[in-house]
Design an enzyme around this catalytic site. Structure first.
Site, short mmCIF file in Angstrom:
data_model
loop_
_atom_site.label_atom_id
_atom_site.label_comp_id
_atom_site.label_asym_id
_atom_site.label_seq_id
_atom_site.Cartn_x
_atom_site.Cartn_y
_atom_site.Cartn_z
N THR A 98 -4.48 -16.28 -7.62
CA THR A 98 -4.64 -16.76 -6.24
C THR A 98 -6.13 -17.05 -6.00
OG1 THR A 98 -4.76 -14.48 -5.48
CG2 THR A 98 -2.62 -15.56 -5.32
N LYS A 127 -11.63 -13.19 -8.08
CA LYS A 127 -12.78 -12.29 -8.15
C LYS A 127 -12.83 -11.31 -6.98
CE LYS A 127 -15.37 -16.19 -10.02
NZ LYS A 127 -14.55 -17.31 -9.52
N GLY A 209 -11.91 -30.85 -10.67
CA GLY A 209 -11.23 -29.55 -10.53
C GLY A 209 -12.12 -28.39 -10.93
N GLU A 212 -14.71 -24.86 -6.54
CA GLU A 212 -13.76 -24.00 -5.84
C GLU A 212 -13.06 -24.81 -4.74
OE1 GLU A 212 -13.35 -20.43 -6.24
OE2 GLU A 212 -14.31 -21.03 -8.09
N ASP A 223 -20.53 -17.99 -5.74
CA ASP A 223 -19.70 -17.82 -6.94
C ASP A 223 -20.55 -17.21 -8.08
OD1 ASP A 223 -17.25 -18.43 -8.62
OD2 ASP A 223 -18.71 -19.67 -9.66
N LYS A 227 -20.17 -13.47 -10.01
CA LYS A 227 -20.10 -13.31 -11.47
C LYS A 227 -21.22 -12.42 -11.99
CE LYS A 227 -17.79 -17.75 -12.07
NZ LYS A 227 -18.02 -19.19 -12.16
N1 HSE Z 1 -16.02 -23.16 -9.34
C1 HSE Z 1 -16.44 -22.43 -10.51
C2 HSE Z 1 -17.44 -23.25 -11.30
C3 HSE Z 1 -15.30 -22.05 -11.37
O1 HSE Z 1 -17.87 -24.30 -10.82
O2 HSE Z 1 -17.85 -22.82 -12.37
C4 HSE Z 1 -14.64 -20.80 -10.88
O3 HSE Z 1 -15.50 -19.71 -10.89
#
Ligand code: HSE
Length: 342
Positions: A98, A127, A209, A212, A223, A227
């Site tokens: 999700t 996450k 794609g 996000e 993001d 991480k």
């Molecule tokens: N949207 C992220 C990226 C991928 O651009 O790396 C998902 O973490």
């Protein structure tokens, strides 16, 4: 060995995962002795359910036509939720795909809590629960003696944790620096190499794609923060939360900044960094102008990279890994294989 999977989230990553199970079925059986079956596929409006395993080609054909799981002929159940699926249908493992929600972690948090407390392994691309409830998730997995695997949430096809935890075993990791977001690296590369306007490059990343569903997570550096937080906690043994990490994204990087970096023979990259300082781990996210010989300077486009500095192996850098739904699905599959390989 049969592995009964509940998958929650049938968006781009979820569908790529189903596609991968179809594509790799023979290989998974022959090389790893794994017969991966999806017993429930859950999405917002309900689920497709078959305790014996859903016919995956049929499921894919149904989804490709724009059909919803709960409408799948013979298998659809309107309103059947992830929590119900995990409580009522016998299964070995949850695959959580999700969308990441870092406000309250839902619905992934409920799914993961339910699965872990019932003794099911969890493999997640979402996450939110890990970023918001790291200690709770780890403790639940330990108590139930099951695996909680998060490669797909920590830069997916780029093996950040595998390298940090397995390949660097026995070292002390002093610093982790990474280009951990494909969208922002793509935008910065297009701006730097082609003079492409920011908005146009972002639209391209969305079309591929990579971005996000809410691209502010990418461009504002959040993001990357998610991480690096997880990498710091897993590999550097930290217990950081998001409040500990100052975050700056790429929204303020101007064409003039890019030109200046070029003149100085540097390249601007969005860097997530975690380092040990006086026995503590500090982490941050910010755009940095790197000299051309820095190991992360040559990482282009949607490619990502992680560079670890260790006490005994010196610097180890890994780059690559597809930043797209297929790469994320492949990271989920890799974690499943690793669970059953012990
Ligand atoms: N949207 C992220 C990226 C991928 O651009 O790396 C998902 O973490």
């Amino acid at each position: 060995m049969d592995v009964r999977i509940v998958i929650c989230g049938m968006g781009r990553v979820g569908q790529a995962f189903v596609g991968l199970l179809i594509q790799k079925d023979k290989d998974l059986k022959e090389r790893y002795g794994l017969n991966l079956k999806i017993v429930v596929a859950v999405d917002i409006g309900g689920a497709a359910v078959s305790p014996a395993g859903l016919p995956l080609e049929e499921l894919m054909a149904h989804l490709k036509k724009g059909g919803r799981v709960e409408e799948m002929p013979g298998f659809g159940k309107k309103g059947f939720s992830g929590k119900e699926a995990l409580s009522l249908v016998p299964a070995d493992l949850l695959v959580e795909t999700t969308p990441t929600n870092i406000k309250d972690g839902e619905p992934a948090l409920t799914h993961m809590r339910t699965a872990l407390s019932q003794g099911r392994h969890v493999v997640t691309a979402a996450k939110g629960p890990m970023v918001l409830r790291y200690n709770e998730m780890k403790t639940l997995a330990e108590k139930s003696k099951v695996k909680l695997m998060i490669s797909a949430a920590t830069a997916a096809a780029l093996p950040t944790l595998d390298v940090g935890l397995t390949c660097l075993a026995g070292t002390e990791v002093l610093t982790a620096e990474g280009i951990l977001n494909g969208t922002t690296n793509y935008i910065l590369t297009r701006m730097y190499e082609d003079g492409c306007p920011y908005a146009e490059a972002l639209a391209e990343a969305q079309k591929m794609g990579v971005a996000e569903p809410d691209p502010s997570l990418d461009v504002e550096g959040r993001d990357t923060a998610n991480k690096i937080l997880l990498i710091a906690n897993e590999v550097l043994g930290a217990r950081l939360s998001l409040n500990d990490i100052p975050v700056e994204g790429i929204t303020k990087v101007t064409p003039e900044d890019i030109q200046k970096a070029k003149k100085d023979r540097k390249v601007i990259k969005l860097i997530g960094k975690a380092e040990k300082k006086d026995g503590k781990v500090e982490a941050s996210v910010a755009p940095m102008a790197l000299p051309k010989d820095h190991p992360l300077a040559s990482v282009r486009g949607t490619e990502k990279a992680i560079s670890y500095l260790t006490d005994t192996m010196d610097r180890v850098t890994v780059s690559g890994g597809k930043s797209n739904p297929l790469g994320a699905a492949a990271a989920l599959l890799k974690d499943i294989i690793r669970i059953y390989q012990g």
